[in-house]
Scaffold this motif. Structure first.
Motif: not given
Length: 198
Positions: A68-75
């Motif tokens: 999420a810190f790197l930029g993933v918005e949804h898992f």
């Protein structure tokens, strides 16, 4: 007014040249507008959370928060045996994680559940469903995410040290040169680097 907009619509077809012929009613239901994402991430079907957390405490939390810190918005976390539901509760509540519990059963019923759910059963072979899980993920985010990451499990971490190193925009900086080609490429394969372990 809101009730009227969300109520299903039903139509029935009739054929005038065939007296007495009618079709069963066809129901039209509203499709909710789904949130779009720049970058989404899926795991393969995971299993045995207690064992994973016992060997590497906090690994699942670190995996989600780092990406999420790197930029993933949804898992989308595929859970083979249902053991990841409780540890994911706060992420699910935040809307950042979709938890697909007992994915094998949802995907293919009892036979597939037997392959993924009970690790002590002789039929336990979760790796057999990994290609189907990847397909599921890609179709799940079709039209909803610009980029989709497939990471096998929470012990795999993406590293995108472009420019100033890993940070909140490093994934975006990695994807920026690929953006012009996004409509023409099917995937980007990344090299894997091993850092210890057995």
């Amino acid at each position: 007014d809101v009730e009227r907009r969300t109520a299903p619509v039903e139509i029935q077809l009739t054929e005038e040249s065939l007296p007495g012929w009618t079709s069963p009613p066809i129901r039209f239901c509203p499709i909710p507008r789904l949130r779009r994402f720049r970058v989404a991430l899926c795991t393969e079907p995971l299993h045995r959370f207690a064992q994973v957390d016992g060997q590497a405490p906090g690994l699942l939390r670190d995996f989600i928060e780092y990406h999420a810190f790197l930029g993933v918005e949804h898992f989308t976390i595929l859970d083979g045996d249902g053991s990841f539901g409780e540890p994911l509760r706060r992420y699910i509540a935040s809307g950042h994680v979709e938890h697909v519990e007992r994915w094998g059963a949802k995907f293919g019923g009892p036979m597939y559940d037997a392959i993924t759910a009970n690790s002590s059963a002789p039929s336990w072979r979760p790796i057999l469903l990994e290609p189907a899980a990847e397909d599921f993920c890609m179709w799940r985010y079709r039209g909803r995410a610009d980029w989709v990451l497939l990471l096998h499990s929470p012990d795999e971490f993406l590293h995108a040290p472009i420019g100033r190193g890993a940070g909140p925009d490093s994934l975006e900086r990695f994807l920026e040169p690929l953006e012009a080609w996004r409509g023409h490429i099917s995937h980007v394969e990344l090299r894997q680097a091993y850092y210890g372990g057995a």
